[in-house]
Each structure stands twice: as structure tokens, then as C-alpha cells.
Scaffold this motif. Structure first.
Motif, PDB file in Angstrom:
ATOM      1  N   GLY A  59       0.814  -1.206   0.000  1.00 58.25           N
ATOM      2  CA  GLY A  59       0.000   0.000   0.000  1.00 58.25           C
ATOM      3  C   GLY A  59       0.850   1.259   0.000  1.00 58.25           C
ATOM      4  N   GLN A  60       1.909   1.281   0.820  1.00 58.76           N
ATOM      5  CA  GLN A  60       2.798   2.432   0.855  1.00 58.76           C
ATOM      6  C   GLN A  60       3.564   2.584  -0.464  1.00 58.76           C
ATOM      7  OE1 GLN A  60       2.782   4.659   3.122  1.00 58.76           O
ATOM      8  NE2 GLN A  60       1.402   3.554   4.492  1.00 58.76           N
ATOM      9  N   TYR A  61       3.869   1.444  -1.103  1.00 62.23           N
ATOM     10  CA  TYR A  61       4.507   1.515  -2.417  1.00 62.23           C
ATOM     11  C   TYR A  61       3.602   2.248  -3.398  1.00 62.23           C
ATOM     12  CZ  TYR A  61       5.552   0.106  -7.171  1.00 62.23           C
ATOM     13  OH  TYR A  61       5.786   0.134  -8.522  1.00 62.23           O
ATOM     14  N   LEU A  62       2.312   1.920  -3.389  1.00 64.29           N
ATOM     15  CA  LEU A  62       1.371   2.543  -4.314  1.00 64.29           C
ATOM     16  C   LEU A  62       1.294   4.050  -4.073  1.00 64.29           C
ATOM     17  CD1 LEU A  62      -1.997   1.089  -5.466  1.00 64.29           C
ATOM     18  CD2 LEU A  62      -1.901   3.466  -4.738  1.00 64.29           C
ATOM     19  N   ILE A  63       1.388   4.476  -2.808  1.00 61.29           N
ATOM     20  CA  ILE A  63       1.289   5.897  -2.485  1.00 61.29           C
ATOM     21  C   ILE A  63       2.468   6.685  -3.043  1.00 61.29           C
ATOM     22  CG2 ILE A  63       1.304   7.573  -0.582  1.00 61.29           C
ATOM     23  CD1 ILE A  63      -0.201   5.471   1.079  1.00 61.29           C
ATOM     24  N   GLN A  64       3.686   6.129  -2.920  1.00 60.95           N
ATOM     25  CA  GLN A  64       4.870   6.911  -3.293  1.00 60.95           C
ATOM     26  C   GLN A  64       5.382   6.674  -4.711  1.00 60.95           C
ATOM     27  OE1 GLN A  64       8.480   5.548  -3.460  1.00 60.95           O
ATOM     28  NE2 GLN A  64       7.260   3.722  -3.942  1.00 60.95           N
ATOM     29  N   GLU A  65       4.866   5.649  -5.412  1.00 58.74           N
ATOM     30  CA  GLU A  65       5.334   5.330  -6.764  1.00 58.74           C
ATOM     31  C   GLU A  65       5.069   6.501  -7.724  1.00 58.74           C
ATOM     32  OE1 GLU A  65       6.968   4.323  -9.795  1.00 58.74           O
ATOM     33  OE2 GLU A  65       7.027   2.644  -8.390  1.00 58.74           O
ATOM     34  N   LYS A  66       6.112   6.953  -8.409  1.00 56.12           N
ATOM     35  CA  LYS A  66       5.969   8.101  -9.300  1.00 56.12           C
ATOM     36  C   LYS A  66       5.252   7.736 -10.596  1.00 56.12           C
ATOM     37  CE  LYS A  66       9.959  10.692  -7.559  1.00 56.12           C
ATOM     38  NZ  LYS A  66      11.225  11.376  -7.895  1.00 56.12           N
ATOM     39  N   GLU A  67       5.484   6.527 -11.107  1.00 56.01           N
ATOM     40  CA  GLU A  67       4.853   6.096 -12.365  1.00 56.01           C
ATOM     41  C   GLU A  67       3.996   4.868 -12.089  1.00 56.01           C
ATOM     42  OE1 GLU A  67       7.831   5.508 -15.323  1.00 56.01           O
ATOM     43  OE2 GLU A  67       8.750   7.480 -15.054  1.00 56.01           O
ATOM     44  N   LEU A  68       2.729   5.105 -11.816  1.00 53.11           N
ATOM     45  CA  LEU A  68       1.811   4.019 -11.457  1.00 53.11           C
ATOM     46  C   LEU A  68       1.143   3.467 -12.720  1.00 53.11           C
ATOM     47  CD1 LEU A  68       0.833   2.597  -8.897  1.00 53.11           C
ATOM     48  CD2 LEU A  68      -1.123   4.138  -8.884  1.00 53.11           C
ATOM     49  N   THR A  69       1.404   2.189 -13.012  1.00 51.17           N
ATOM     50  CA  THR A  69       0.837   1.544 -14.192  1.00 51.17           C
ATOM     51  C   THR A  69      -0.144   0.451 -13.771  1.00 51.17           C
ATOM     52  OG1 THR A  69       2.584  -0.143 -14.288  1.00 51.17           O
ATOM     53  CG2 THR A  69       3.003   1.949 -15.422  1.00 51.17           C
ATOM     54  N   THR A  70      -0.877  -0.062 -14.749  1.00 48.83           N
ATOM     55  CA  THR A  70      -1.834  -1.134 -14.470  1.00 48.83           C
ATOM     56  C   THR A  70      -1.138  -2.376 -13.932  1.00 48.83           C
ATOM     57  OG1 THR A  70      -3.337  -0.338 -16.200  1.00 48.83           O
ATOM     58  CG2 THR A  70      -3.627  -2.624 -15.462  1.00 48.83           C
ATOM     59  N   ASP A  71       0.016  -2.719 -14.505  1.00 46.49           N
ATOM     60  CA  ASP A  71       0.753  -3.894 -14.033  1.00 46.49           C
ATOM     61  C   ASP A  71       1.202  -3.733 -12.586  1.00 46.49           C
ATOM     62  OD1 ASP A  71       0.546  -5.438 -16.321  1.00 46.49           O
ATOM     63  OD2 ASP A  71       2.316  -4.527 -17.255  1.00 46.49           O
ATOM     64  N   ARG A  72       1.562  -2.530 -12.219  1.00 44.80           N
ATOM     65  CA  ARG A  72       1.994  -2.292 -10.839  1.00 44.80           C
ATOM     66  C   ARG A  72       0.813  -2.336  -9.870  1.00 44.80           C
ATOM     67  NH1 ARG A  72       6.386   2.394 -12.612  1.00 44.80           N
ATOM     68  NH2 ARG A  72       7.847   0.883 -13.542  1.00 44.80           N
ATOM     69  N   ILE A  73      -0.332  -1.874 -10.314  1.00 42.30           N
ATOM     70  CA  ILE A  73      -1.540  -1.985  -9.488  1.00 42.30           C
ATOM     71  C   ILE A  73      -1.909  -3.456  -9.303  1.00 42.30           C
ATOM     72  CG2 ILE A  73      -4.007  -1.472  -9.369  1.00 42.30           C
ATOM     73  CD1 ILE A  73      -3.398   1.110 -10.927  1.00 42.30           C
ATOM     74  N   ARG A  74      -1.820  -4.228 -10.386  1.00 40.70           N
ATOM     75  CA  ARG A  74      -2.105  -5.672 -10.290  1.00 40.70           C
ATOM     76  C   ARG A  74      -1.149  -6.359  -9.303  1.00 40.70           C
ATOM     77  NH1 ARG A  74      -5.426  -7.724 -14.302  1.00 40.70           N
ATOM     78  NH2 ARG A  74      -5.734  -6.402 -16.143  1.00 40.70           N
ATOM     79  N   ALA A  75       0.113  -5.944  -9.333  1.00 38.79           N
ATOM     80  CA  ALA A  75       1.099  -6.546  -8.439  1.00 38.79           C
ATOM     81  C   ALA A  75       0.795  -6.214  -6.977  1.00 38.79           C
ATOM     82  CB  ALA A  75       2.502  -6.061  -8.814  1.00 38.79           C
ATOM     83  N   VAL A  76       0.406  -4.974  -6.714  1.00 37.13           N
ATOM     84  CA  VAL A  76       0.016  -4.575  -5.356  1.00 37.13           C
ATOM     85  C   VAL A  76      -1.161  -5.408  -4.875  1.00 37.13           C
ATOM     86  CG1 VAL A  76      -0.956  -2.705  -3.968  1.00 37.13           C
ATOM     87  CG2 VAL A  76       0.922  -2.232  -5.548  1.00 37.13           C
ATOM     88  N   TRP A  77      -2.153  -5.561  -5.726  1.00 35.43           N
ATOM     89  CA  TRP A  77      -3.355  -6.340  -5.398  1.00 35.43           C
ATOM     90  C   TRP A  77      -2.999  -7.802  -5.144  1.00 35.43           C
ATOM     91  CZ3 TRP A  77      -7.632  -6.906  -3.236  1.00 35.43           C
ATOM     92  CH2 TRP A  77      -8.660  -7.740  -3.668  1.00 35.43           C
TER      93      TRP A  77
END
Length: 479
Positions: A59-77
Motif C-alpha cells: 500500500g505504501q509503495y502505491l502511495i509513493q510510486e511516481k509512475e503508477l501503471t496497471t501492471d503495478r496496481i495488479r502486483a500490489v493487489w
């Protein structure tokens, strides 16, 4: 959303939730015994070790990530969902050994209920992190308050009808269910439901180090209750839990709301390559002025406050409450260090600092717990003072503030706190440290503390005055 508006929504959320928590705790403190509270506290402290790794910092990664992509959201989930199921199984497997170790069968039943939280929680975590990133604190306030209200109602109702400490576990489960349901409703339409592993290494690289820091912080925070439960008694744990619960109301009232906004705001400033130093110093001055005033007031008014809120059976927590208030005062200068380092992505430095301060805290608390409840309390004070200094030294290397600027702001905050303490001190002198009357010291101490606090802010021109001026202008305009 602006920083001021974000703070307003964050504090409205905290204050509304705090009212619910205070009312429910006042009822529960009169229904459950110190031993009941101790059983639940030790159980939750043990489970808190599991809670620190519930999403491995995704969750904290998602907050601070400068370039948020769909693949990165999927990985967080994927991380959040997978860990939720795994940790629920860990809690279930540990429930019987834990109950056997402490010779308390009620702990097993509590852990069985709490395990369900870990399966449900991921359905709210992703949305929560996204709302934090986007600084949508209005929506967050609605979700948090509603879930707190439901949890409080469930816990109080079950305790009232004689279900004992497991009532609090069912209250937490009710809160988690509501939080997840509302988070699904507010979830962005374009957020994928299918987990993915393409960017999972990137998420885990950040989150694993952050989680390491969280685990160590949990060890430090949990040591007093775990050691008291083994070396002293569950009643001692209950008294410590009640004392720290009262003192930590400042965290609920001020620091939690400030930290939530600070992480989001600092991260946004970092993503835009702007300095966070002015915001860090200003927020620290707010925390110390408000916190030191709260601590001094509680030192002088601990006895009537404890008896008013929790009843006569908690009189043994009065002196410990005063000591824990001193420990909070020692920790306040570094209150914003952790959010600042987290927002800047300095997880390696966080891990190093947390490792050293955790070792220090555990050693001191272990020594104190062996000699008794009050000795342990003073060891907590020493640990808090040393820990605060180490965090400030570490944060200065990243935030780049000057010691002279921090010292100047701290002197102003100390002046404000000292002025606010005049009324509570007079009540302490007039009625004594353990007054037979409850309301008279509070009536004398609390209003005068507020007058002293506001007067000092104006006379000393403390940075908090910049927040009061717009509020006063709106009040005058509305007349």
C-alpha cells in the motif's frame, strides 16, 4: 485537494471516530475487568506481529510510486490478497500454541475470530492506498468513521450481554467487514480485479524493507505488554493497556490525522522534486505544541480523568498514566520523522534506525518489567527519549533541516505548553494528586488550559496561529 482541506477532513474523521471509541471504551471498561482487557490486549499484541506484514508495504509503495501503471496496481493487489489468505492461516495455526503458552483458553477463541479479518482486509486495502495517494480524505473519512461506528456498536453490545473479551474481537471483525464493503463501492472503475505478478519484484523490493521496519517497530511497541503478561500478570497488562490507551488518545486526536496527510503530502512534494523541509518543521511545531500541552495536562489531571472515563476499578493506572504521558512528550519531536523518510522512499535508513531503537527499547523494557509495573514505565520514558534523538539524527540527513530551526520552534512549543499547564497545575495543587472529587479538578483545569493554550499561541506568535487566523476569519464572516 489542498493541504489545509485534507487536514480538516482527516481531523473530522479522527474526532468523530474518537468520540465513538471513547464512548465504547467507557462502557466496556465498566463491563469488562482489568483481567479481561489484559487477555485481549496480549492477544492483539501477538497478532500485531502478523499485522505488520499483511501487505508487505504494498500500500505504501502505491502511495509513493511516481509512475503508477496497471501492471503495478495488479502486483500490489496480488501481494495484498495473497498475504491476507496466508496470514489468516498463520493466525489459525498459532491460536492453540499461544493459548497454551499463556494458559488462557480465551486467547484461542479470540484469534479464531481475528483470523477472518486478514481474509477480508485486502478488499479495502487497495482502495485505501489509492485514496491516500490522491489525497481524497473526504471519502476516507466516510469509510473510516462508518466502520468505526459499526465496530464500536458490535463490541459494546456483545460485552454488555456478557460475552467477555471476545466481544472486542467481534467488534473489530464488524469494522473490517464494513470497511471492505465501502472500499469496494468507492474503488476506481478502471482498477483491475485480476492480480498480476509482472511487477511484483518492484513492489516487494520496496515493501520488504519497509515491512522489516514495521516488524521491528511492532516488537518495540509490543514488548511492554508481552513481558508484563509473562513476568507479572494479566491485570498488570490491563492497567498498562488502559494507561497507554488514555495517553494514546493524543495519537488518535492529532498525530494519526497529521501523519496520514503528511505521508501523502510529503510523497507528492517528492514526486514533484520539491523540498519537504518547511512542511516538516511546521508540522513538527504543531505536534510538539499540542502534544506537550496534552501531556502536561494529563500529568496533573490523570486521577480525575481515569475515574471519570473508566471507573474506580482502574485507579491503579493513575500513576502509570502520568509516566506514560512523559514518554509521549519525549517522543513528540521526532513524530514526523517516520512519515518523512517513508514519503522520500528512504526505507534502508528507516530499517537501520528501527533496528537499533528496537533493540534498545526491548532491553530497557525487559529490565523494567522484571522489577514491576512502574519501573517498566520509567524504562519506557528513557527508551522514548533515546529513540527520539536517533530518529531526528537520521531524518536530518534526508530532510536537511537545521538544529537551530528545530530548537527555535521547540522553545515556542514549550512556551505554549507551559502556559496551558497553569490551570491544571493549580487544580493539582488545590485538590491534590488523588482527589476524592472528580469533576471539580476537571472543571478548574480543562477550561483554563484551553485559555492558556490559545493565549500563548497569540502572544508567542506560534506557527499554529497561521491555522487559527483563517478559522477565526470564517467565524466572524458567518456572524
Amino acid at each position: 485537494m489542498s493541504i489545509r482541506k485534507s487536514l480538516i477532513y482527516s481531523y473530522l474523521d479522527r474526532y468523530a471516530s474518537l468520540v465513538v471509541s471513547i464512548l465504547s471504551s467507557m462502557v466496556i471498561a465498566r463491563v469488562l475487568t482489568p483481567e479481561d482487557i489484559g487477555v485481549f490486549s496480549v492477544t492483539m499484541v501477538l497478532i500485531s506481529f502478523v499485522a505488520t506484514v499483511r501487505d508487505l508495504g504494498a500500500g505504501q509503495y502505491l502511495i509513493q510510486e511516481k509512475e503508477l501503471t496497471t501492471d503495478r496496481i495488479r502486483a500490489v493487489w496480488a501481494v495484498q490478497l495473497g498475504l491476507g489468505v496466508f496470514l489468516a492461516m498463520v493466525v489459525l495455526a498459532a491460536s492453540m500454541p499461544v493459548a497454551t503458552f499463556y494458559k488462557e483458553p480465551r486467547m484461542q477463541h479470540i484469534m479464531l475470530v481475528v483470523a477472518a479479518n486478514y481474509v477480508i482486509n485486502p478488499f479495502g486495502s487497495l482502495t485505501y492506498a489509492w485514496q491516500m495517494r490522491e489525497m481524497r480524505f473526504d471519502t476516507l473519512a466516510i469509510v473510516r468513521f462508518t466502520s468505526t461506528l459499526v465496530g464500536g456498536i458490535v463490541g459494546v453490545t456483545m460485552a454488555w450481554f456478557g460475552h467477555g473479551p471476545i466481544s472486542l474481537a467481534y467488534g473489530a471483525l464488524g469494522s473490517t467487514l464494513v470497511n471492505a464493503g465501502m472500499a469496494i463501492f468507492f474503488r476506481p472503475k478502471d482498477f483491475p480485479w485480476l492480480p498480476g505478478t509482472k511487477e511484483i519484484r518492484r513492489v516487494l523490493a520496496f515493501g520488504s524493507r519497509l515491512t522489516g521496519s514495521s516488524i521491528l517497530q511492532t516488537v518495540a511497541g509490543s514488548a511492554p505488554e508481552l513481558l508484563l503478561g509473562k513476568l507479572q500478570s494479566m491485570t498488570a497488562v490491563g492497567l498498562f493497556s488502559r494507561a497507554t490507551g488514555l495517553v494514546s488518545m493524543f495519537n488518535r486526536i492529532v498525530l494519526e490525522g497529521m501523519n496520514v496527510v503528511a505521508i501523502s503530502w510529503f510523497a507528492k512534494q517528492s514526486r514533484q522534486n520539491e523540498s519537504i523541509t518547511p512542511a516538516f518543521l511546521t508540522a513538527t511545531s504543531y505536534a510538539t505544541a499540542l502534544g506537550w500541552a496534552f501531556c502536561l495536562g494529563l500529568v496533573f489531571l490523570a486521577h480525575p480523568t481515569i475515574h471519570m472515563m473508566y471507573g474506580n476499578q482502574w485507579g491503579g493506572a493513575v500513576d502509570l498514566t502520568r509516566v506514560i504521558a512523559v514518554s509521549l512528550a519525549c517522543s513528540l519531536p521526532s513524530a514526523l520523522c517516520n512519515p518523512a523518510l517513508m514519503a522520500l522512499g528512504s526505507v534502508n535508513r528507516m530499517l537501520r534506525v528501527t533496528t537499533s531503537t528496537t533493540l534498545l527499547t526491548v532491553v530497557l523494557v525487559a529490565i523494567g518489567s522484571y522489577f514491576g509495573l512502574m519501573a517498566m514505565g520509567w524504562c519506557v520514558v528513557l527508551a522514548a527519549a533515546l529513540r527520539s534523538w536517533v530518529w531526528l539524527v537520521a531524518a536530518r540527513k534526508e530532510v536537511d533541516f537545521s538544529w537551530s530551526a528545530l530548537w527555535s520552534l521547540s522553545l515556542g512549543s514549550a512556551g505554549v505548553a507551559g502556559a496551558s499547564a497553569i490551570g491544571p497545575l493549580c487544580a493539582f495543587v488545590v485538590y491534590g494528586p488523588y482527589p476524592t472529587e472528580i469533576w471539580q479538578p476537571l472543571v478548574m483545569g480543562v477550561p483554563t488550559a484551553m485559555v492558556g493554550f490559545l493565549s500563548a499561541i497569540i502572544l508567542l506568535k506560534h506557527p499554529l496561529l497561521d491555522e487559527l487566523k483563517p478559522l477565526w476569519a470564517k467565524i466572524r464572516k458567518s456572524r
